[in-house]
Write an enzyme that holds these catalytic residues in place. Structure first.
Site, PDB file in Angstrom:
ATOM      1  N   LYS A  17      47.907  25.615 -17.784  1.00  0.00           N
ATOM      2  CA  LYS A  17      47.217  25.197 -19.018  1.00  0.00           C
ATOM      3  C   LYS A  17      45.915  25.964 -19.220  1.00  0.00           C
ATOM      4  O   LYS A  17      45.637  26.429 -20.314  1.00  0.00           O
ATOM      5  CB  LYS A  17      46.854  23.693 -18.964  1.00  0.00           C
ATOM      6  N   ARG A  93      44.393  12.195 -20.651  1.00  0.00           N
ATOM      7  CA  ARG A  93      45.140  12.055 -19.403  1.00  0.00           C
ATOM      8  C   ARG A  93      45.608  10.628 -19.175  1.00  0.00           C
ATOM      9  O   ARG A  93      46.322  10.373 -18.208  1.00  0.00           O
ATOM     10  CB  ARG A  93      44.235  12.441 -18.243  1.00  0.00           C
ATOM     11  N   ARG A 132      45.593  29.178  -6.304  1.00  0.00           N
ATOM     12  CA  ARG A 132      44.601  29.326  -7.387  1.00  0.00           C
ATOM     13  C   ARG A 132      43.187  29.568  -6.838  1.00  0.00           C
ATOM     14  O   ARG A 132      42.753  28.907  -5.899  1.00  0.00           O
ATOM     15  CB  ARG A 132      44.597  28.050  -8.246  1.00  0.00           C
ATOM     16  N   ARG A 175      46.220  14.050  -7.405  1.00  0.00           N
ATOM     17  CA  ARG A 175      46.157  14.405  -8.833  1.00  0.00           C
ATOM     18  C   ARG A 175      47.551  14.461  -9.436  1.00  0.00           C
ATOM     19  O   ARG A 175      47.759  14.043 -10.575  1.00  0.00           O
ATOM     20  CB  ARG A 175      45.425  15.745  -9.005  1.00  0.00           C
TER      21      ARG A 175
HETATM   22  P1  AMP Z   1      40.940  19.760 -14.341  1.00  0.00           P
HETATM   23  O1  AMP Z   1      40.099  20.976 -14.252  1.00  0.00           O
HETATM   24  O2  AMP Z   1      41.458  19.487 -15.702  1.00  0.00           O
HETATM   25  O3  AMP Z   1      42.012  19.734 -13.283  1.00  0.00           O
HETATM   26  O4  AMP Z   1      39.969  18.511 -14.019  1.00  0.00           O
HETATM   27  C1  AMP Z   1      39.291  18.436 -12.773  1.00  0.00           C
HETATM   28  C2  AMP Z   1      38.914  16.997 -12.486  1.00  0.00           C
HETATM   29  O5  AMP Z   1      38.041  16.500 -13.524  1.00  0.00           O
HETATM   30  C3  AMP Z   1      40.085  16.011 -12.484  1.00  0.00           C
HETATM   31  O6  AMP Z   1      40.760  15.977 -11.230  1.00  0.00           O
HETATM   32  C4  AMP Z   1      39.358  14.701 -12.781  1.00  0.00           C
HETATM   33  O7  AMP Z   1      38.634  14.247 -11.656  1.00  0.00           O
HETATM   34  C5  AMP Z   1      38.332  15.150 -13.820  1.00  0.00           C
HETATM   35  N1  AMP Z   1      38.894  15.077 -15.202  1.00  0.00           N
HETATM   36  C6  AMP Z   1      39.066  16.114 -16.051  1.00  0.00           C
HETATM   37  N2  AMP Z   1      39.572  15.700 -17.223  1.00  0.00           N
HETATM   38  C7  AMP Z   1      39.750  14.363 -17.106  1.00  0.00           C
HETATM   39  C8  AMP Z   1      40.270  13.355 -17.960  1.00  0.00           C
HETATM   40  N3  AMP Z   1      40.714  13.629 -19.206  1.00  0.00           N
HETATM   41  N4  AMP Z   1      40.298  12.070 -17.496  1.00  0.00           N
HETATM   42  C9  AMP Z   1      39.849  11.767 -16.269  1.00  0.00           C
HETATM   43  N5  AMP Z   1      39.352  12.675 -15.398  1.00  0.00           N
HETATM   44  C10 AMP Z   1      39.298  13.972 -15.808  1.00  0.00           C
END
Ligand code: AMP
Length: 221
Positions: A17, A93, A132, A175
């Site tokens: 993404k 999410r 990654r 996650r």
């Molecule tokens: P990502 O880079 O999108 O994988 O986000 C990294 C971390 O940020 C996630 O594992 C969550 O801890 C937090 N996070 C990001 N977006 C959200 C969301 N929409 N809802 C809840 N936590 C989020």
């Protein structure tokens, strides 16, 4: 100038993404809004808010809905999103986040164009996540197969390219579980609203981008 776009990109961690959203943002000239990037920037600032976020993120836990929704509301009120739209990456999410997003967009009379499910098999996502590497300054994504040209120094900004603290095996497992139970149901929810398109996320970045732009242009054309 082409019209803007209002898109939500769904897909499990490791689906690509982040990489595709950066490319789509350039293609359509639309702000790429990654809640993960916004939170990582806050963590880096070391404020009390950032330290609190770090506790959730480090453990691979979701940040509570009310915090996420507050941050998104603020971002949606900025001028660029009002004029060009948005590409949401990693948001919504949960069902609550998705419902709140719909409410915010209704209030502003800015309907969503499309929710895209970028689909890859779980084993593929796991391999990608383990490989990654991310720039600690500008968040550009690399991998052990496609490193920056000079010794883990970001090609874009010269920042240090590292493995994300939440790309450990334990945090990844957590996650992905949250994705299955909380985020995946949103696919059916957007399908019911006739807003969903599923795109195969396997292939080179260019191949996947082509599939995405074809689907988006078809929808808006
Ligand atoms: P990502 O880079 O999108 O994988 O986000 C990294 C971390 O940020 C996630 O594992 C969550 O801890 C937090 N996070 C990001 N977006 C959200 C969301 N929409 N809802 C809840 N936590 C989020």
């Amino acid at each position: 100038m082409v019209p803007g776009a209002r898109l939500v990109i769904l897909g499990r961690q490791g689906a690509g993404k982040g990489t595709q959203c950066v490319r789509l943002a350039r293609h359509y000239v639309v702000p790429h809004i990654s809640t993960g990037d916004i939170f990582r920037a806050a963590v880096k600032e070391g404020t009390e808010f950032g330290n609190k976020l770090n506790e959730y993120m480090h453990a691979g836990q979701l940040v509570p809905d009310e915090i996420v929704i507050g941050v998104v509301r603020e971002r949606l009120n900025q001028r660029d999103t009002r004029s060009r739209g948005f590409i949401f990456d990693g948001f919504p999410r949960t069902a609550e986040q998705a419902e709140e997003l719909n409410k915010m967009l209704d209030e502003e009379n800015m309907p969503l164009d499309l929710a895209i499910d970028l689909e890859v098999p779980v084993e593929y996502a796991l391999t990608r996540l383990a490989a990654r590497r991310t720039c600690s300054t500008c968040a550009t994504i690399y991998s052990t197969d496609r490193p920056p040209s000079i010794n883990w120094t970001c090609d874009n900004c010269g920042g240090e390219v590292v493995q994300r603290a939440d790309d450990t095996e334990e945090a990844i497992r957590r996650r992905l579980e949250d994705y299955n139970t909380l985020t995946e149901p949103l696919i059916a929810w957007y399908l019911e609203q006739d807003l969903l398109v599923t795109i195969d996320g396997l292939g080179t970045p260019d191949e996947v981008l082509n599939r995405l732009t074809r689907a988006i242009d078809h929808r808006s054309g």
